[in-house]
Design an enzyme around this catalytic site. Sequence first.
Site, PDB file in Angstrom:
ATOM      1  N   GLY A  55       5.625   1.681  -3.434  1.00  0.00           N
ATOM      2  CA  GLY A  55       6.949   1.370  -3.438  1.00  0.00           C
ATOM      3  C   GLY A  55       7.247   0.067  -3.686  1.00  0.00           C
ATOM      4  O   GLY A  55       6.278  -0.629  -4.311  1.00  0.00           O
TER       5      GLY A  55
ATOM      6  N   THR B  78      11.286  -3.867   0.312  1.00  0.00           N
ATOM      7  CA  THR B  78      12.027  -3.207   1.579  1.00  0.00           C
ATOM      8  C   THR B  78      12.108  -4.542   2.561  1.00  0.00           C
ATOM      9  O   THR B  78      11.490  -5.385   2.327  1.00  0.00           O
ATOM     10  CB  THR B  78      11.589  -2.352   2.065  1.00  0.00           C
ATOM     11  OG1 THR B  78      12.474  -1.509   3.027  1.00  0.00           O
ATOM     12  CG2 THR B  78      10.012  -2.490   2.708  1.00  0.00           C
TER      13      THR B  78
ATOM     14  N   ALA C 253      10.072   3.703   7.994  1.00  0.00           N
ATOM     15  CA  ALA C 253      10.764   2.685   8.760  1.00  0.00           C
ATOM     16  C   ALA C 253      12.199   3.319   8.730  1.00  0.00           C
ATOM     17  O   ALA C 253      12.747   3.738   7.699  1.00  0.00           O
ATOM     18  CB  ALA C 253      10.984   1.267   7.823  1.00  0.00           C
TER      19      ALA C 253
ATOM     20  N   CYS D  79      13.713  -1.101  -2.518  1.00  0.00           N
ATOM     21  CA  CYS D  79      13.058   0.286  -3.162  1.00  0.00           C
ATOM     22  C   CYS D  79      13.415   0.458  -4.939  1.00  0.00           C
ATOM     23  O   CYS D  79      13.450   1.600  -5.425  1.00  0.00           O
ATOM     24  CB  CYS D  79      13.448   1.433  -2.327  1.00  0.00           C
ATOM     25  SG  CYS D  79      12.985   1.334  -0.740  1.00  0.00           S
TER      26      CYS D  79
END
Length: 231
Positions: free
Chosen positions: A79, A82, A156, A172
């Site tokens: 990813g 974030t 999360a 993201c």
Amino acid sequence: MTRPGLLLRTERIGYAEAWDAQRRLAALRAAGEVPDVLWLLEHPPTFTAGRHGRREDLFLSDEALAGSGATFVRVDRGGQMTWHGPGQSVGYAICDLRPGRRVRAFVEAMVEAMREAAALPGAAAGDDAMGLYAGGRKLGSVGIRVAGGITTHGLALNRDPDLDWFRIMTACGAPGVEATSIAAEGGDPGRERVDAALADGLARRLGLRLEPAALDDLLGAPTPGGRGAAD
């Protein structure tokens, strides 16, 4: 058929300390010294960039970041950029996928557990199957690492965080995607309810029979911010 598993719960813990603890737990899991572990916790304000993340996705200079009270950490999960912080339930999974469990099914289990815990009509997985959305707004994310068949990092889910944190980054790698929370969508953001639902949903989908445990007992040394065994 279920397998034994451990449930850890921590009130709040710094990101660096938690990351170190995950690595130690993963080594224990790989050696067969502990069963699969689910760890529910909360972090102080922290921006993290995964393997494909870019520092420029955070719209703060180093000086402004320091003044904001948040930190920035580059991590080894998948990813991109974030945020973690108060009002968000984080769930880390230290699980052995070597018996043949598929990574995609593991990720889907996390998204579905978040969907159940959010308890919002219409909440659904995104097209990439790595996040949970409500009305096109992002409610939760999944980012994991698998090394030697052992997973770390996890999910999360936004209960009731200050959503302004999400407005100073490209989350993201998706410009223009708005963040939301259970509270903002009119749901019940209570931490005890959400965390209990996450633990139940993950246990059912991963085939785990969870028993409460204390992080300090597993690692043999105190960890800053640890609360001890689950209630």
